[in-house]
Write an enzyme that holds these catalytic residues in place. Sequence first.
Site, PDB file in Angstrom:
ATOM      1  N   ARG A 212      18.800 123.691 -29.750  1.00  0.00           N
ATOM      2  CA  ARG A 212      17.875 123.729 -28.614  1.00  0.00           C
ATOM      3  C   ARG A 212      16.706 124.658 -28.923  1.00  0.00           C
ATOM      4  O   ARG A 212      15.573 124.406 -28.553  1.00  0.00           O
ATOM      5  CB  ARG A 212      18.614 124.149 -27.335  1.00  0.00           C
ATOM      6  CG  ARG A 212      19.425 123.012 -26.737  1.00  0.00           C
ATOM      7  CD  ARG A 212      19.981 123.347 -25.369  1.00  0.00           C
ATOM      8  NE  ARG A 212      21.098 124.250 -25.448  1.00  0.00           N
ATOM      9  CZ  ARG A 212      22.379 123.877 -25.475  1.00  0.00           C
ATOM     10  NH1 ARG A 212      22.698 122.607 -25.403  1.00  0.00           N
ATOM     11  NH2 ARG A 212      23.340 124.774 -25.544  1.00  0.00           N
ATOM     12  N   CYS A 341      28.761 113.699 -32.828  1.00  0.00           N
ATOM     13  CA  CYS A 341      29.813 114.713 -32.659  1.00  0.00           C
ATOM     14  C   CYS A 341      31.184 114.072 -32.845  1.00  0.00           C
ATOM     15  O   CYS A 341      32.192 114.583 -32.395  1.00  0.00           O
ATOM     16  CB  CYS A 341      29.696 115.401 -31.298  1.00  0.00           C
ATOM     17  SG  CYS A 341      29.864 114.286 -29.912  1.00  0.00           S
TER      18      CYS A 341
HETATM   19  N1  SAH Z   1      22.430 117.038 -25.271  1.00  0.00           N
HETATM   20  C1  SAH Z   1      23.263 117.548 -24.207  1.00  0.00           C
HETATM   21  C2  SAH Z   1      24.697 117.085 -24.318  1.00  0.00           C
HETATM   22  C3  SAH Z   1      24.880 115.575 -24.347  1.00  0.00           C
HETATM   23  S1  SAH Z   1      26.482 115.064 -23.903  1.00  0.00           S
HETATM   24  C4  SAH Z   1      23.141 119.077 -24.170  1.00  0.00           C
HETATM   25  O1  SAH Z   1      22.617 119.686 -25.116  1.00  0.00           O
HETATM   26  O2  SAH Z   1      23.588 119.676 -23.196  1.00  0.00           O
HETATM   27  C5  SAH Z   1      26.359 113.356 -23.760  1.00  0.00           C
HETATM   28  C6  SAH Z   1      25.736 112.847 -22.474  1.00  0.00           C
HETATM   29  O3  SAH Z   1      25.589 111.437 -22.611  1.00  0.00           O
HETATM   30  C7  SAH Z   1      26.523 113.037 -21.197  1.00  0.00           C
HETATM   31  O4  SAH Z   1      25.726 113.730 -20.276  1.00  0.00           O
HETATM   32  C8  SAH Z   1      26.821 111.610 -20.666  1.00  0.00           C
HETATM   33  O5  SAH Z   1      26.685 111.517 -19.256  1.00  0.00           O
HETATM   34  C9  SAH Z   1      25.749 110.801 -21.331  1.00  0.00           C
HETATM   35  N2  SAH Z   1      26.019 109.399 -21.606  1.00  0.00           N
HETATM   36  C10 SAH Z   1      27.126 108.838 -22.164  1.00  0.00           C
HETATM   37  N3  SAH Z   1      26.932 107.528 -22.398  1.00  0.00           N
HETATM   38  C11 SAH Z   1      25.672 107.231 -21.985  1.00  0.00           C
HETATM   39  C12 SAH Z   1      24.879 106.050 -21.991  1.00  0.00           C
HETATM   40  N4  SAH Z   1      25.338 104.901 -22.480  1.00  0.00           N
HETATM   41  N5  SAH Z   1      23.621 106.131 -21.511  1.00  0.00           N
HETATM   42  C13 SAH Z   1      23.143 107.290 -21.027  1.00  0.00           C
HETATM   43  N6  SAH Z   1      23.832 108.442 -21.017  1.00  0.00           N
HETATM   44  C14 SAH Z   1      25.090 108.416 -21.482  1.00  0.00           C
END
Ligand code: SAH
Length: 397
Positions: A212, A341
């Site tokens: 980030r 991940c």
């Molecule tokens: N980048 C974030 C963490 C991402 S976690 C950080 O730094 O905090 C993954 C996210 O993907 C979750 O919030 C989940 O709600 C979302 N997600 C999962 N499948 C998805 C999809 N098909 N389309 C959109 N969002 C999705």
Amino acid sequence: MSAAIILMPGKERSVMRRHPWIFAGAVAHLKGRARAGDTVDVLADDGRPLGRAAFSPHSQIRARLWTFDADETVDHAFFKRRVAAAVTAREALPELRGQQGLRLIHGESDGLPGIIADRYGETVVLQLNSAGAEKWRDAIVAALLQATGCARIFERSDSDVRGLEGLEAHTGFLHGDEPAGPVVIEEHGIRLEVDFRGGHKTGFYLDQRENRRLVRELANGRSVLNCFCYTGGFSLQALAGGATQALSIDSSGPALEAAQRNLAMNPQLPARRAEWRDADVFEELRALKKAGARFDLIILDPPKFAPSAAHAARAARAYKDINLLGFRLLNPGGLLMTYSCSGGIGLELFQKIVAGAAGDAGADARILRRLSAAPDHPVALAFPEGEYLKGLLCQAV
Ligand code: SAH
């Protein structure tokens, strides 16, 4: 005398290299009686003592070694030592010192198999993922209290892996009680609310902290698209770094609401440059392409598509799909920050998938940086399975 696991011939080798897992197939037999979570001696087939482990009769990972010293006793004092060592190791790293959101214990890689502890200010969130960890809950809580002096410990043992260990979900306060208001941490000068009760993992993706910061450094003057934005961590850092716009997509309504609350908690940020979209990333990327949209920095941080190697093929197609679309949406000179991940997809395979996606998109791209989890998520050299987060920062020509 405690019970003992006798290994099959040759199976002592991985234990001697300090790998903490003993799979069911490596066990010749159990001598004596042991219940789930009990500490057992681990012996080579010739009777040589190798260490002490937590027995887990329901799991394919039949035992996890607490110690490779066959003379070390696993008791309350053991957990005090190990927990204190994990906490001290983080205090010793300048970039981690003073972080309000910090992983204190990262399981196997901190010599504490199945145990995760994340600190959010005065709140420590504990996740116990193995029969052995479950058995020592009280000792772990006492050790955490002593090492951190935190006001409360909340248990979030509700991950899927507990089922594999034959454990039920367990959540609730183990020490202290409700905080007066929402739990808020500051990360690189940005305030973020952490829903330790219902959020993903223990409430926040601490592993992306360093990445980030990188987004903040890269964002100046760039239009940013943040896919799978969760509570907006990357988006807010992009705005702080001078992004001209930050469009964020997630399919979780509660995550997007939290993201907007987070933005409001940081009045120094240019809120009018932020846009949040409740959508499926796969569909929305296609819609953006159709609409002729283009971005200078695209972040793809999807959930775990491949929980294990068995899911790798289907996951590979999903990674390829979003990365292909990502490359197609980049302006010339644009940056794609892309992650996996999934434990089941190694760095080499991930890089191949991204290369394939760039090729199919007709993009001439190069890797500027290889990215990983922040150093409060260390990977023990003897435990490469601990390396789950991998990322690439690519630039299109
Ligand atoms: N980048 C974030 C963490 C991402 S976690 C950080 O730094 O905090 C993954 C996210 O993907 C979750 O919030 C989940 O709600 C979302 N997600 C999962 N499948 C998805 C999809 N098909 N389309 C959109 N969002 C999705």
